[in-house]
Design a protein around this motif. Structure first.
Motif, mmCIF file in Angstrom:
data_model
loop_
_atom_site.group_PDB
_atom_site.id
_atom_site.type_symbol
_atom_site.label_atom_id
_atom_site.label_comp_id
_atom_site.label_asym_id
_atom_site.label_seq_id
_atom_site.Cartn_x
_atom_site.Cartn_y
_atom_site.Cartn_z
ATOM 1 N N ALA A 42 -37.600 13.832 -2.284
ATOM 2 C CA ALA A 42 -38.074 14.267 -0.804
ATOM 3 C C ALA A 42 -39.289 15.315 -1.055
ATOM 4 C CB ALA A 42 -37.120 14.966 -0.023
ATOM 5 N N ARG A 43 -39.477 15.973 -1.987
ATOM 6 C CA ARG A 43 -40.367 17.051 -2.204
ATOM 7 C C ARG A 43 -41.444 16.390 -2.791
ATOM 8 N NH1 ARG A 43 -40.127 22.304 -1.879
ATOM 9 N NH2 ARG A 43 -41.837 22.561 -3.544
ATOM 10 N N THR A 74 -39.984 19.977 3.239
ATOM 11 C CA THR A 74 -39.259 18.825 3.546
ATOM 12 C C THR A 74 -38.593 19.255 5.154
ATOM 13 O OG1 THR A 74 -37.349 19.602 2.416
ATOM 14 C CG2 THR A 74 -38.518 18.082 1.389
#
Length: 484
Positions: A42-43, A74
């Motif tokens: 996600a990062r 995020t």
């Protein structure tokens, strides 16, 4: 191109079932089986939506949701959490942790895809607003928006007065927002010059699919209520109705008999999001108006357009997505000035600008580049989509009667050059040059048409006109100063 969805689940069967359903709807799907991997992806990657289970081997799903929402990188990522048991306590825990939506693993495909579409659409809108605000601040024309925490206004519209009264009673002590009852006709009479509710809670009704869905559609179409949060209350086993409500524009759904605490949580979330977006809209409008808005047409000017195109190209390179640029010129515009005067020319420029805006999406950029030239940027557009949009603009402007101060009317046409940008082909100056060259071809081949700049990635056959799309039917006399 469809969004990218990350499925985090340590149960392979769950991942496979979800991937099959989402891939069939043309979403790009990534998978992982741990919280650490989900957080890392996600990062580091461009994820549009994450689907989480109740727990993962290295972390509880709610705890992971809290971590993602507390991380600035995020925080904006929408999260759909799937639950083993669709009980009120589990739903409240997930929503309290920051999940944007919750569903039971016993979902129907119709409901799943409708929720995915709704979350991705909201995410795209939020991202576009943040992008425009960031553009303004990078250019020094806006300040960071202040954070406001004042209570909101909520209108309850039940299928009956008794139902709405029951909702209000249930919210007593759970919500700090101002709660009022409202009738359907009263909601439709709201005007932009009066305070409107920040959120509506609507019942779908018991007389067919309709009263609630019709009212939802009306509220979304009216300026006073277009940006309000709308929560729909539906009956059991109403999959198609739920999907329709989300596609029309509902922000969230609750089933009749819901826990009032869930409604309070959802109202807090939706009103906060609505307020944040209102602040971003106001920030962009006030911060950019003097420095980046063309005073005659109200469009963005060339300075802003170039900066926004650069950001769009960067995003395309990062996300492996395509976008389109249209270079537009009013045909024989000098004749308008020579025949009717420069004040009439100004009226024509403003009318064409409005015509372009009215026939494009809210996320599309329209900028005046000087004189009678305009540039349009279409994010995430494919070549067929961009060509259809360009041809629509050509037709609509040609059919537009423009009233002049002397009581007469004038009609003008436009010529368009279309160039596609992509991860491999997104350098802004080169892209504009290709669109401009295609525009000159449109001029030289008769005007009032669309020409497409050739690229190595062009997959649509150009046809006998070699990329120019002439319009059918008789054309009005051209009025342009641009040379053929």
């Amino acid at each position: 191109m469809a969004g990218r969805i990350l499925i985090a689940d340590d149960v392979a069967t769950n991942r496979i079932v979800l991937k099959v359903k989402l891939a069939a709807a043309q979403y790009r799907v990534s998978q992982c089986d741990s919280a650490a991997r989900a957080r890392s992806m996600a990062r580091a990657e461009e994820i549009d939506l994450m689907i989480l289970p109740p727990s993962l081997p290295d972390m509880d799903g709610a705890a992971l949701c809290r971590q993602l929402k507390s991380d600035p990188v995020t925080a904006a990522l929408p999260i759909l959490m799937l639950l083993d048991h669709n009980q009120s306590a589990h739903r409240l825990a997930a929503l309290s942790a920051g999940a944007d939506e919750v569903m039971s693993y016993h979902f129907s495909e119709t409901c799943l895809l409708a929720r995915v579409r709704s979350l991705l659409r909201a995410h795209d809108t939020d991202r576009e607003l943040r992008g425009r605000d960031m553009t303004a601040r990078e250019m020094g024309f806006a300040e960071a928006a202040p954070v406001l925490h004042r209570p909101g206004r909520v209108a309850l519209i039940g299928a009956s007065p008794e139902q709405a009264v029951g909702w209000k009673s249930g919210l007593r002590g759970l919500s700090t927002h101002g709660i009022s009852l409202m009738g359907r006709s009263e909601a439709m009479q709201l005007s932009p010059d009066q305070p409107a509710p920040d959120a509506f809670v609507l019942a779908t009704g018991h007389t067919g699919l309709n009263d609630g869905l019709r009212l939802l559609s009306e509220l979304r179409s009216r300026p006073a209520t277009r940006h309000a949060a709308i929560l729909m209350v539906h009956g059991a086993d109403a999959d198609e109705l739920q999907a329709t409500a989300l596609d029309i524009g509902a922000n969230a759904l609750l089933e009749e008999g819901f826990d009032p605490a869930e409604l309070a949580l959802r109202l807090d979330r939706q009103i906060r999001r609505k307020r944040d977006n209102d602040i971003l809209r106001n920030s962009v409008e006030s911060g950019l108006r003097m420095a980046t808005i063309d005073p005659l047409t109200g469009l963005f000017n060339r300075r802003y357009g170039n900066h926004h195109l650069a950001r769009l190209a960067e995003r395309a390179a990062r996300n492996q997505r395509s976008f389109a640029v249209l270079m537009i010129d009013i045909d024989r515009f000098k004749t308008v000035n020579d025949t009717h005067g420069h004040s009439a020319g100004d009226i024509v420029l403003a009318a064409v600008a409005r015509g372009l805006q009215d026939n494009l999406r809210a996320v599309d950029l329209v900028a005046r580049y000087g004189g009678e030239e305009f540039v349009v940027a279409l994010p995430d557009a494919t070549l067929p989509d961009a060509r259809l949009a360009a041809e629509r603009l050509c037709r609509r402007i040609a059919a537009l009667p423009i009233a002049l101060p002397d009581g007469g009317q004038v009609r003008v046409t436009i010529s368009l050059g279309l160039a596609m940008g992509s991860a491999e082909n997104g350098e802004v100056d080169a892209l504009l040059a290709r669109a401009d060259a295609a525009l000159y071809r449109a001029k030289s081949e008769g005007r009032n048409r669309v020409c497409i700049a050739p690229t190595a990635r062009l997959t649509e056959p150009a046809g006998p006109d070699q990329g120019c799309a002439p319009l059918r039917g008789p054309l009005r006399s051209d009025r342009s100063s641009r040379s053929a």
